[in-house]
Motif scaffolding. Structure first.
Motif, mmCIF file in Angstrom:
data_model
loop_
_atom_site.group_PDB
_atom_site.id
_atom_site.type_symbol
_atom_site.label_atom_id
_atom_site.label_comp_id
_atom_site.label_asym_id
_atom_site.label_seq_id
_atom_site.Cartn_x
_atom_site.Cartn_y
_atom_site.Cartn_z
ATOM 1 N N PRO A 269 15.477 3.490 3.647
ATOM 2 C CA PRO A 269 14.524 4.565 3.338
ATOM 3 C C PRO A 269 14.356 5.512 4.520
ATOM 4 N N GLY B 59 10.741 4.164 -1.703
ATOM 5 C CA GLY B 59 11.585 4.618 -2.809
ATOM 6 C C GLY B 59 12.129 3.439 -3.591
ATOM 7 N N ASP B 60 13.436 3.384 -3.739
ATOM 8 C CA ASP B 60 14.083 2.324 -4.509
ATOM 9 C C ASP B 60 14.358 1.061 -3.702
ATOM 10 N N TRP C 52 8.974 10.650 5.372
ATOM 11 C CA TRP C 52 7.733 10.322 4.678
ATOM 12 C C TRP C 52 6.529 10.471 5.608
ATOM 13 N N ASP D 27 0.811 -1.212 0.000
ATOM 14 C CA ASP D 27 0.000 0.000 0.000
ATOM 15 C C ASP D 27 0.846 1.265 0.000
ATOM 16 N N HIS D 28 2.086 1.155 0.472
ATOM 17 C CA HIS D 28 2.934 2.338 0.637
ATOM 18 C C HIS D 28 4.316 2.152 0.001
ATOM 19 N N ALA D 29 4.344 1.657 -1.188
ATOM 20 C CA ALA D 29 5.619 1.469 -1.894
ATOM 21 C C ALA D 29 6.343 2.799 -2.076
ATOM 22 N N ASP D 30 5.594 3.908 -2.160
ATOM 23 C CA ASP D 30 6.200 5.229 -2.318
ATOM 24 C C ASP D 30 7.089 5.586 -1.134
ATOM 25 N N ALA D 31 6.781 5.085 0.043
ATOM 26 C CA ALA D 31 7.581 5.376 1.233
ATOM 27 C C ALA D 31 8.959 4.743 1.166
ATOM 28 N N ASP E 133 13.583 -2.388 -1.923
ATOM 29 C CA ASP E 133 12.649 -3.506 -1.994
ATOM 30 C C ASP E 133 12.680 -4.274 -0.677
#
Length: 127
Positions: free
Chosen positions: A117, A65-66, A122, A59-63, A68
């Motif tokens: 991250p 960034g790069d 964020w 749900d929060h892949a934007d948090a 994984d």
């Protein structure tokens, strides 16, 4: 334990007064994560000086960034002061004792983890 989905205002307040951000990066489809959620909530109660946050990585892949997250649960421990240093970022065994052990150490002397991250940044943007 707080969620970025439902507790943005509380998160913002807690992050200004707490010592450490303790974020569990999990996925709803992961059975281990679902089981660990109760343990993580209990840890939050035992450590009110920290801000415990549950982040669903899908749900929060934007948090992230790069970065994984491939192993669950993955834990991030980050200072909530102006440095925002990440002190730990990696997969952990889903047992309360693992987090208890990390929090019982003197993390003030821990070196910052550079490959992680910035969840603190964020989360502060959410409110």
């Amino acid at each position: 334990m707080l969620s970025p989905d439902t507790d943005a205002t509380t998160l913002h307040t807690r992050m200004r007064t707490g010592q450490l951000l303790v974020a569990c990066l999990c996925a709803e489809w992961c059975g281990t994560c679902r089981s660990y959620r109760t343990t993580f909530t209990e840890l939050a109660v035992r450590h009110p000086e920290c801000c415990f946050v549950w982040v669903d990585v899908e749900d929060h892949a934007d948090a992230l960034g790069d970065f994984d997250v491939e192993n669950f649960p993955t834990l991030l421990i980050q200072r909530m002061d102006e440095t925002g240093d990440v002190l730990f970022f990696g997969p952990v065994l889903p047992h309360a004792g693992v987090v208890e052990g990390m929090l019982s150490r003197d993390l003030r002397a821990a070196p910052a983890v550079t490959a992680a991250p910035d969840l603190r940044g964020w989360l502060l943007q959410l409110a």
